[in-house]
Write a protein that holds these residues in place. Structure first.
Motif, PDB file in Angstrom:
ATOM      1  N   ILE A 127      72.698  57.173  98.483  1.00  0.00           N
ATOM      2  CA  ILE A 127      72.858  57.951  99.705  1.00  0.00           C
ATOM      3  C   ILE A 127      74.277  57.826 100.228  1.00  0.00           C
ATOM      4  O   ILE A 127      74.885  58.804 100.644  1.00  0.00           O
ATOM      5  CB  ILE A 127      71.827  57.507 100.774  1.00  0.00           C
ATOM      6  N   SER A 128      74.830  56.595 100.192  1.00  0.00           N
ATOM      7  CA  SER A 128      76.188  56.439 100.691  1.00  0.00           C
ATOM      8  C   SER A 128      77.195  57.141  99.775  1.00  0.00           C
ATOM      9  O   SER A 128      78.203  57.660 100.238  1.00  0.00           O
ATOM     10  CB  SER A 128      76.544  54.964 100.867  1.00  0.00           C
ATOM     11  N   LEU A 129      76.926  57.193  98.455  1.00  0.00           N
ATOM     12  CA  LEU A 129      77.805  57.935  97.557  1.00  0.00           C
ATOM     13  C   LEU A 129      77.745  59.428  97.857  1.00  0.00           C
ATOM     14  O   LEU A 129      78.773  60.105  97.858  1.00  0.00           O
ATOM     15  CB  LEU A 129      77.413  57.681  96.099  1.00  0.00           C
ATOM     16  N   GLU A 130      76.547  59.942  98.126  1.00  0.00           N
ATOM     17  CA  GLU A 130      76.399  61.349  98.477  1.00  0.00           C
ATOM     18  C   GLU A 130      77.164  61.661  99.760  1.00  0.00           C
ATOM     19  O   GLU A 130      77.794  62.706  99.872  1.00  0.00           O
ATOM     20  CB  GLU A 130      74.917  61.688  98.678  1.00  0.00           C
ATOM     21  N   GLN A 131      77.109  60.720 100.693  1.00  0.00           N
ATOM     22  CA  GLN A 131      77.820  60.922 101.954  1.00  0.00           C
ATOM     23  C   GLN A 131      79.330  60.956 101.717  1.00  0.00           C
ATOM     24  O   GLN A 131      80.032  61.792 102.293  1.00  0.00           O
ATOM     25  CB  GLN A 131      77.469  59.803 102.923  1.00  0.00           C
ATOM     26  N   ASN A 132      79.832  60.090 100.848  1.00  0.00           N
ATOM     27  CA  ASN A 132      81.257  60.087 100.536  1.00  0.00           C
ATOM     28  C   ASN A 132      81.679  61.378  99.827  1.00  0.00           C
ATOM     29  O   ASN A 132      82.764  61.904 100.062  1.00  0.00           O
ATOM     30  CB  ASN A 132      81.616  58.881  99.663  1.00  0.00           C
ATOM     31  N   ILE A 133      80.809  61.892  98.987  1.00  0.00           N
ATOM     32  CA  ILE A 133      81.103  63.139  98.275  1.00  0.00           C
ATOM     33  C   ILE A 133      81.163  64.292  99.271  1.00  0.00           C
ATOM     34  O   ILE A 133      82.026  65.149  99.181  1.00  0.00           O
ATOM     35  CB  ILE A 133      80.047  63.404  97.179  1.00  0.00           C
ATOM     36  N   GLU A 134      80.249  64.312 100.235  1.00  0.00           N
ATOM     37  CA  GLU A 134      80.220  65.371 101.247  1.00  0.00           C
ATOM     38  C   GLU A 134      81.486  65.369 102.084  1.00  0.00           C
ATOM     39  O   GLU A 134      81.975  66.407 102.497  1.00  0.00           O
ATOM     40  CB  GLU A 134      78.992  65.231 102.142  1.00  0.00           C
ATOM     41  N   ARG A 135      82.028  64.182 102.356  1.00  0.00           N
ATOM     42  CA  ARG A 135      83.241  64.081 103.162  1.00  0.00           C
ATOM     43  C   ARG A 135      84.460  64.579 102.414  1.00  0.00           C
ATOM     44  O   ARG A 135      85.411  65.060 103.004  1.00  0.00           O
ATOM     45  CB  ARG A 135      83.487  62.637 103.562  1.00  0.00           C
ATOM     46  N   ALA A 136      84.449  64.412 101.076  1.00  0.00           N
ATOM     47  CA  ALA A 136      85.626  64.774 100.262  1.00  0.00           C
ATOM     48  C   ALA A 136      85.820  66.261 100.131  1.00  0.00           C
ATOM     49  O   ALA A 136      85.296  67.105 100.691  1.00  0.00           O
ATOM     50  CB  ALA A 136      85.465  64.178  98.880  1.00  0.00           C
TER      51      ALA A 136
END
Length: 136
Positions: A127-136
């Protein structure tokens, strides 16, 4: 004059603590950051995971982590209860059958069915990786 015996014996457990019984079906009241959450451990886990997901979507990392930690706490409670139930079942089977071989087989099956805290941590990391991807 003494009161009748009926009123004297209202409390039948005489100070003994009640047995919490089956934790899997027990209803908990959780006082989380956004008020009370009530339900069985699995229902509470699902609710906190949903709240964590919603918080991540709104961009609030702190509350998402907080909800995730609440979820993990109840996952541990559920895991311990399932282990105890599996141990009790395997102990009853071994007493009934008297065979060590059957006991080890039932333990292996029970361990395969139990959720793992590690898998919850992996979900959290995804989930935290998905969140980082969304921010990028």
């Amino acid at each position: 004059m003494r009161p009748s015996g009926k009123s004297r014996n209202k409390n039948r457990n005489n100070g003994r603590r009640p047995n919490p019984g089956n934790v899997l079906n027990r209803v908990f009241d959780s006082s989380g950051p956004e008020g009370k959450v009530r339900g069985t451990p699995q229902q509470i886990i699902d609710k906190y995971q949903s709240l964590a997901h919603d918080s991540q979507l709104s961009g609030d990392r702190v509350s998402a982590e907080n909800f995730q930690q609440h979820s993990e706490h109840y996952a541990r409670i559920l895991l311990e209860a399932q282990k105890e139930m599996a141990e009790k079942a395997s102990a009853q089977e071994s007493v009934a059958s008297g065979s060590i071989r059957e006991k080890t087989e039932s333990d292996e099956v029970a361990n395969k069915e139990l959720p793992d805290v590690k898998s919850l941590e992996d979900k959290k990391e995804e989930i935290s990786l998905e969140q980082n991807i969304e921010r990028a």
